[in-house]
Motif scaffolding. Structure first.
Motif, PDB file in Angstrom:
ATOM      1  N   ALA A 424       0.817  -1.224   0.000  1.00 49.17           N
ATOM      2  CA  ALA A 424       0.000   0.000   0.000  1.00 49.17           C
ATOM      3  C   ALA A 424       0.845   1.265   0.000  1.00 49.17           C
ATOM      4  CB  ALA A 424      -0.941   0.001   1.213  1.00 49.17           C
ATOM      5  N   VAL A 425       2.079   1.170   0.554  1.00 46.44           N
ATOM      6  CA  VAL A 425       2.919   2.373   0.617  1.00 46.44           C
ATOM      7  C   VAL A 425       4.132   2.271  -0.320  1.00 46.44           C
ATOM      8  CG1 VAL A 425       2.219   2.937   2.973  1.00 46.44           C
ATOM      9  CG2 VAL A 425       4.217   1.475   2.595  1.00 46.44           C
ATOM     10  N   ALA A 426       4.156   1.219  -1.144  1.00 45.39           N
ATOM     11  CA  ALA A 426       5.279   1.050  -2.080  1.00 45.39           C
ATOM     12  C   ALA A 426       5.254   2.162  -3.118  1.00 45.39           C
ATOM     13  CB  ALA A 426       5.194  -0.306  -2.753  1.00 45.39           C
ATOM     14  N   ASP A 427       6.428   2.599  -3.526  1.00 44.21           N
ATOM     15  CA  ASP A 427       6.503   3.667  -4.528  1.00 44.21           C
ATOM     16  C   ASP A 427       7.285   3.209  -5.749  1.00 44.21           C
ATOM     17  OD1 ASP A 427       9.158   3.702  -3.785  1.00 44.21           O
ATOM     18  OD2 ASP A 427       9.042   5.606  -2.702  1.00 44.21           O
ATOM     19  N   GLU A 428       7.478   4.136  -6.677  1.00 43.83           N
ATOM     20  CA  GLU A 428       8.142   3.811  -7.946  1.00 43.83           C
ATOM     21  C   GLU A 428       9.591   3.381  -7.737  1.00 43.83           C
ATOM     22  OE1 GLU A 428       9.196   5.965 -12.221  1.00 43.83           O
ATOM     23  OE2 GLU A 428       7.652   6.831 -10.915  1.00 43.83           O
ATOM     24  N   LEU A 429      10.283   3.992  -6.770  1.00 43.15           N
ATOM     25  CA  LEU A 429      11.672   3.620  -6.509  1.00 43.15           C
ATOM     26  C   LEU A 429      11.749   2.179  -6.000  1.00 43.15           C
ATOM     27  CD1 LEU A 429      14.642   4.376  -6.393  1.00 43.15           C
ATOM     28  CD2 LEU A 429      14.256   5.347  -4.117  1.00 43.15           C
ATOM     29  N   ASP A 430      10.793   1.782  -5.154  1.00 41.79           N
ATOM     30  CA  ASP A 430      10.749   0.388  -4.695  1.00 41.79           C
ATOM     31  C   ASP A 430      10.600  -0.554  -5.888  1.00 41.79           C
ATOM     32  OD1 ASP A 430      10.846   1.288  -2.080  1.00 41.79           O
ATOM     33  OD2 ASP A 430       8.676   1.244  -1.828  1.00 41.79           O
ATOM     34  N   ALA A 431       9.646  -0.244  -6.739  1.00 35.88           N
ATOM     35  CA  ALA A 431       9.359  -1.099  -7.896  1.00 35.88           C
ATOM     36  C   ALA A 431      10.562  -1.185  -8.834  1.00 35.88           C
ATOM     37  CB  ALA A 431       8.136  -0.577  -8.642  1.00 35.88           C
ATOM     38  N   LEU A 483       9.255   8.486  14.061  1.00 37.98           N
ATOM     39  CA  LEU A 483       8.356   7.414  14.478  1.00 37.98           C
ATOM     40  C   LEU A 483       7.418   7.820  15.612  1.00 37.98           C
ATOM     41  CD1 LEU A 483      10.431   4.101  14.323  1.00 37.98           C
ATOM     42  CD2 LEU A 483       8.215   4.537  13.261  1.00 37.98           C
ATOM     43  N   GLU A 484       7.935   8.528  16.589  1.00 42.35           N
ATOM     44  CA  GLU A 484       7.119   8.869  17.748  1.00 42.35           C
ATOM     45  C   GLU A 484       5.936   9.738  17.346  1.00 42.35           C
ATOM     46  OE1 GLU A 484       7.622  10.794  22.211  1.00 42.35           O
ATOM     47  OE2 GLU A 484       9.398  10.178  21.082  1.00 42.35           O
ATOM     48  N   ALA A 485       6.186  10.664  16.440  1.00 41.71           N
ATOM     49  CA  ALA A 485       5.121  11.571  15.994  1.00 41.71           C
ATOM     50  C   ALA A 485       4.312  10.977  14.843  1.00 41.71           C
ATOM     51  CB  ALA A 485       5.713  12.913  15.580  1.00 41.71           C
ATOM     52  N   GLN A 486       4.966  10.137  14.031  1.00 42.39           N
ATOM     53  CA  GLN A 486       4.300   9.557  12.857  1.00 42.39           C
ATOM     54  C   GLN A 486       4.551   8.046  12.805  1.00 42.39           C
ATOM     55  OE1 GLN A 486       6.428  12.736  10.311  1.00 42.39           O
ATOM     56  NE2 GLN A 486       4.601  12.248   9.127  1.00 42.39           N
ATOM     57  N   PRO A 487       3.835   7.274  13.574  1.00 44.53           N
ATOM     58  CA  PRO A 487       4.055   5.819  13.617  1.00 44.53           C
ATOM     59  C   PRO A 487       3.920   5.135  12.259  1.00 44.53           C
ATOM     60  CG  PRO A 487       2.590   6.523  15.399  1.00 44.53           C
ATOM     61  CD  PRO A 487       2.766   7.709  14.503  1.00 44.53           C
ATOM     62  N   GLU A 488       3.169   5.748  11.348  1.00 42.83           N
ATOM     63  CA  GLU A 488       2.943   5.123  10.037  1.00 42.83           C
ATOM     64  C   GLU A 488       4.214   5.030   9.187  1.00 42.83           C
ATOM     65  OE1 GLU A 488       1.886   9.541   9.657  1.00 42.83           O
ATOM     66  OE2 GLU A 488       1.612   7.918  11.103  1.00 42.83           O
ATOM     67  N   VAL A 489       5.253   5.822   9.527  1.00 39.73           N
ATOM     68  CA  VAL A 489       6.486   5.747   8.724  1.00 39.73           C
ATOM     69  C   VAL A 489       7.214   4.418   8.943  1.00 39.73           C
ATOM     70  CG1 VAL A 489       6.763   8.250   8.755  1.00 39.73           C
ATOM     71  CG2 VAL A 489       7.995   6.863  10.429  1.00 39.73           C
ATOM     72  N   GLN A 490       6.779   3.656   9.976  1.00 41.50           N
ATOM     73  CA  GLN A 490       7.391   2.340  10.182  1.00 41.50           C
ATOM     74  C   GLN A 490       7.228   1.470   8.941  1.00 41.50           C
ATOM     75  OE1 GLN A 490       9.196   1.093  12.976  1.00 41.50           O
ATOM     76  NE2 GLN A 490       9.669  -0.424  11.395  1.00 41.50           N
ATOM     77  N   GLN A 491       6.109   1.623   8.253  1.00 43.54           N
ATOM     78  CA  GLN A 491       5.885   0.837   7.032  1.00 43.54           C
ATOM     79  C   GLN A 491       6.893   1.203   5.943  1.00 43.54           C
ATOM     80  OE1 GLN A 491       1.799   1.067   5.755  1.00 43.54           O
ATOM     81  NE2 GLN A 491       1.064  -0.256   7.413  1.00 43.54           N
ATOM     82  N   ILE A 493       9.935   2.302   6.562  1.00 45.91           N
ATOM     83  CA  ILE A 493      11.194   1.694   7.009  1.00 45.91           C
ATOM     84  C   ILE A 493      11.192   0.208   6.682  1.00 45.91           C
ATOM     85  CG2 ILE A 493      12.589   1.135   9.031  1.00 45.91           C
ATOM     86  CD1 ILE A 493      11.547   3.727  10.322  1.00 45.91           C
ATOM     87  N   ASP A 494      10.056  -0.445   6.968  1.00 42.02           N
ATOM     88  CA  ASP A 494       9.934  -1.877   6.672  1.00 42.02           C
ATOM     89  C   ASP A 494      10.205  -2.157   5.196  1.00 42.02           C
ATOM     90  OD1 ASP A 494       9.260  -2.332   9.286  1.00 42.02           O
ATOM     91  OD2 ASP A 494       7.108  -2.626   8.913  1.00 42.02           O
ATOM     92  N   ASN A 495       9.578  -1.390   4.330  1.00 43.85           N
ATOM     93  CA  ASN A 495       9.740  -1.621   2.885  1.00 43.85           C
ATOM     94  C   ASN A 495      11.191  -1.464   2.449  1.00 43.85           C
ATOM     95  OD1 ASN A 495       7.027  -2.073   2.717  1.00 43.85           O
ATOM     96  ND2 ASN A 495       6.628  -0.543   1.123  1.00 43.85           N
ATOM     97  N   CYS A 496      11.819  -0.402   2.944  1.00 44.25           N
ATOM     98  CA  CYS A 496      13.223  -0.157   2.577  1.00 44.25           C
ATOM     99  C   CYS A 496      14.105  -1.324   2.989  1.00 44.25           C
ATOM    100  CB  CYS A 496      13.704   1.134   3.223  1.00 44.25           C
ATOM    101  SG  CYS A 496      15.471   1.441   2.999  1.00 44.25           S
ATOM    102  N   LEU A 497      13.984  -1.751   4.255  1.00 49.75           N
ATOM    103  CA  LEU A 497      14.866  -2.809   4.741  1.00 49.75           C
ATOM    104  C   LEU A 497      14.484  -4.171   4.171  1.00 49.75           C
ATOM    105  CD1 LEU A 497      15.470  -1.644   8.410  1.00 49.75           C
ATOM    106  CD2 LEU A 497      16.996  -1.494   6.449  1.00 49.75           C
ATOM    107  N   HIS A 498      13.215  -4.371   3.863  1.00 48.45           N
ATOM    108  CA  HIS A 498      12.806  -5.621   3.212  1.00 48.45           C
ATOM    109  C   HIS A 498      13.499  -5.758   1.854  1.00 48.45           C
ATOM    110  CE1 HIS A 498      10.089  -9.006   2.278  1.00 48.45           C
ATOM    111  NE2 HIS A 498      10.140  -8.525   1.029  1.00 48.45           N
ATOM    112  N   ILE A 499      13.446  -4.700   1.069  1.00 50.35           N
ATOM    113  CA  ILE A 499      14.085  -4.737  -0.256  1.00 50.35           C
ATOM    114  C   ILE A 499      15.595  -4.882  -0.116  1.00 50.35           C
ATOM    115  CG2 ILE A 499      14.633  -3.314  -2.274  1.00 50.35           C
ATOM    116  CD1 ILE A 499      11.732  -2.364  -2.252  1.00 50.35           C
ATOM    117  N   CYS A 500      16.181  -4.149   0.852  1.00 53.10           N
ATOM    118  CA  CYS A 500      17.636  -4.238   1.034  1.00 53.10           C
ATOM    119  C   CYS A 500      18.063  -5.639   1.477  1.00 53.10           C
ATOM    120  CB  CYS A 500      18.100  -3.197   2.059  1.00 53.10           C
ATOM    121  SG  CYS A 500      18.061  -1.498   1.444  1.00 53.10           S
TER     122      CYS A 500
END
Length: 707
Positions: A424-431, A483-491, A493-500
């Motif tokens: 849902a949060v994947a972008d063109e750079l991920d693809a 993260l503390e102010a915007q917990p949704e950015v964890q996703q 981070i997850d995507n970046c490290l998953h691809i890496c």
């Protein structure tokens, strides 16, 4: 050919008369090992054979030097060479030896089969004979004065002073090295392989059937031999060391080493089959087997002309390809055992592997650099500074850095576990990064199948470079602060490290043929089994399961310091200084040769013929940063455009020389200058401190040869 059922891969048998240097490693054994590891990752049926060549005059000559026997020499060097290969990751299925009884039997049976079918012929010739030692003399047992340069200790096959190839008949005042007495000519009978009968077959098979898939240097040398007219070649010689000729009227004769050595591939396969309960015959007789010989260019004629004729006459399959490398030089000069200008595998192992804990990673550093500068199409140059730069700037800063950053961030930001991927949060750079991973597998596969190992390695390292760029753009460490102010950015981070992490796993598969010790260490960090290295897994984004805990990071490579490199350069120079070059005997030289004034020493035509001079056209020029004397040029050579760094910036402005035609040395080994790889040299003339281009009077086509 269609997809073969099985592969038989051979690497040229090294002489067991001394230690082998890294030029040997780069020429035949490392590229063969890379190819075999790739095939085995493909789950293909493949056997990789090699072994020590333990016959020929080189062995007894070395025995004389060391004051021992020929048998003692091969028993000394065979296990050392085998162990050197093992420590540098060369994984033969069998490393055999031609002194083994099974090889003597196989070679004698091969000779007998050809002789009984009438495929050999006999004739008498006059050869040098030592009456005191009561033996015929091989070329290396005869010394005399070189007719070319006047050196008094030239051998009967080559002058070590000027490098000219000789025959004993060309020597002035020849003497036997056994007795020191002048030899006499005496009639002797030998068996010959009449290559002249097979010119039509060779021309069709090599120059037509393989015109598209064999390397240009192989085709060119074969064409030269065939066009020059092939002659019968002796398969026996008078010598007391070697495989006895199996005939009652051949007392004192052995099989010529060039005849028995390649049969060593067959005997090694037989021994491998015996050891593993297999049938050896399909590997040499079934047309669904792909036979590939990896060699250096000095072995082209034996593996592309002579051995194929032998195989055809004997009813064996022919090689599908013979990837031959050119030579590798060392620090600006040709490697030479006689001058001590060499880097032996054993020396490298002692200095970089045995001296440190976990030193097998340094075996991969050597494998990396030798592949990066592999002499696939022209002679190349091993430079200690280049070796250091390849390690520090690429293995450490690109490949190792990416893997380390990925693991560090995973443990710091994601509790050491493989993160999920949120579409849902994947972008063109991920693809795009996922596409790059899949495309890299395809590129590497195509290049390895075509024996283009340098380019294949570049693609693997480039994927690590893409990984670094991806991580730098995503900046998960910056996202973590939100993260503390915007917990949704964890996703994110997850995507970046998953691809890496998936990219890291892919890197392990793709780098395995080149750097097997590194791939194994990466498997350990990822807590996965070797089955993951199967080639079919490359390109997948599901190599590491979500939630799977991984081990803490370990550095894959260490930085190589300047003092280590300086010590190696000094060691090389000191070792070479202890060996005196043969003195020139000016008595035999002409006045023109000895009165050279300030000119450089005389060379022979063969030396000049090695230089490939072409006309090039400068298409762009720019100054090199922080280098007052250097210009970076793009030079059109007709067949390609080369980057050449030239020290002419103080004499020419870049805009003034665009479009000028120049003379280029195109087969000079690549050299890095200010981080730029220069592939050639522009010829210049100096007149009273002013430089002038050496260019044609009239404009001609770029790429035209200069002779």
């Amino acid at each position: 050919m269609k997809d073969p059922k099985r592969y038989l891969i051979t690497a040229a048998l090294p002489y067991a008369n001394g230690l082998k240097h890294i030029g040997h490693l780069a020429g035949a054994y490392l590229p063969a090992d890379i190819y075999v590891r790739y095939l085995k990752a493909q789950q293909r049926d493949v056997v990789f054979v090699c072994g020590s060549d333990e016959h020929g005059t080189a062995i007894p000559i070395q025995a004389t030097k060391e004051g021992t026997t020929a048998q003692a020499i091969i028993d000394k060097y065979h296990p050392i060479i085998e162990e050197n290969f093992r420590e540098l990751g060369i994984a033969f299925d069998i490393y055999h030896r031609t002194s083994a009884p099974i090889h003597h039997q196989t070679a004698q049976e091969f000779f007998t089969a050809l002789n009984e079918k009438g495929d050999l012929e006999t004739k008498e010739t006059e050869q040098y004979y030592d009456e005191e030692a009561k033996t015929f003399l091989a070329d290396r047992y005869i010394k005399g004065t070189c007719p070319n340069c006047g050196y008094e200790n030239a051998y009967g096959d080559q002058c070590e002073r000027c490098g000219k190839s000789l025959s004993p008949d060309e020597l002035i005042n020849p003497v036997s090295t056994l007795s020191g007495k002048p030899p006499v000519k005496k009639l002797t009978r030998h068996w010959y392989l009449p290559l002249n009968r097979h010119e039509d077959f060779l021309r069709e098979w090599i120059l037509k059937d393989h015109a598209e898939d064999w390397r240009a240097n192989v085709l060119g040398q074969c064409k030269s031999w065939i066009d020059g007219g092939l002659q019968p070649r002796a398969v026996t010689r008078d010598l007391d060391w070697g495989i006895k000729v199996p005939l009652p009227d051949a007392e004192g004769k052995v099989l010529y080493v060039w005849f028995d050595a390649p049969i060593g591939y067959i005997s090694a396969t037989k021994q491998w089959a015996l050891d593993h309960g297999k049938d050896w015959t399909p590997y040499w007789q079934d047309k669904d087997t792909k036979l590939v010989h990896f060699i250096g260019k000095d072995n082209i004629v034996f593996h592309c002309i002579i051995f194929p004729v032998m195989l055809k006459l004997h009813g064996n399959i022919l090689p599908d390809n013979v990837p031959s490398n050119e030579f590798m030089n060392l620090e600006g000069d040709k490697m030479s055992t006689s001058r001590n200008w060499k880097l032996e595998m054993q020396d490298y192992i002692n200095d970089f592997i045995h001296k440190e804990n976990g030193g097998s990673q340094m075996a991969d550093v050597l494998r990396y650099y030798l592949t990066q500068i592999a002499p696939e199409t022209k002679d190349s140059e091993f430079m200690w500074k280049g070796f250091q730069d390849a390690n520090n700037s690429e293995l450490v800063s690109i490949f190792g850095n990416f893997v380390n950053r990925t693991f560090v961030l995973m443990h710091k930001l994601c509790k050491g576990k493989v993160t999920p991927y949120h579409t849902a949060v994947a972008d063109e750079l991920d693809a795009q990064t996922i596409v790059e991973i899949k495309q890299t597998k395809e590129k590497v596969e195509q290049l390895l199948e075509a024996y283009r190992f340098r380019e294949a390695l570049f693609e693997v390292i480039n994927l690590a470079r893409i990984g670094n760029q991806y991580m730098q753009k995503k900046e998960p460490w910056i996202l973590a602060k939100k993260l503390e102010a915007q917990p949704e950015v964890q996703q994110l981070i997850d995507n970046c490290l998953h691809i890496c992490l998936q990219l890291t796993a892919n890197l392990a598969i793709l780098i395995n043929p080149f750097l097997p010790f590194t791939a194994k260490k990466m498997l350990h960090m990822m807590k996965v089994v070797e089955k993951m290295l199967n080639w079919e897994n490359a390109g997948s984004m599901k190599l590491l399961s979500v939630g799977y805990p991984l081990r803490p990071p370990e550095l894959l490579f260490r930085k190589i310091e300047d003092d280590e490199i300086n010590a190696q350069i000094e060691k090389l120079k000191s070792a070479s200084a202890t060996k005196e070059a043969p003195a020139v005997n000016t008595k035999q030289m002409t006045p023109e040769q000895s009165a050279t004034g300030n000119q450089k020493s005389a060379i022979v035509f063969d030396d000049f013929a090695k230089i490939d001079l072409r006309v090039g056209t400068i298409v762009s020029a720019e100054k090199v940063e922080k280098a007052d004397k250097l210009l970076k040029l793009q030079v059109d050579l007709g067949f390609e455009t080369r980057t050449i760094v030239s020290g002419i910036a103080l004499h020419f402005k870049p805009e003034e020389i665009v479009g000028k035609q120049v003379t280029v040395v195109t087969n000079l080994a690549p050299r890095k200058m200010r981080g730029i790889e220069s592939n050639g040299m522009i010829l210049m003339a100096e007149d009273n401190g002013k430089l002038h281009f050496i260019n044609p009077e009239d404009k001609i086509n770029s790429g035209s040869t200069v002779s």
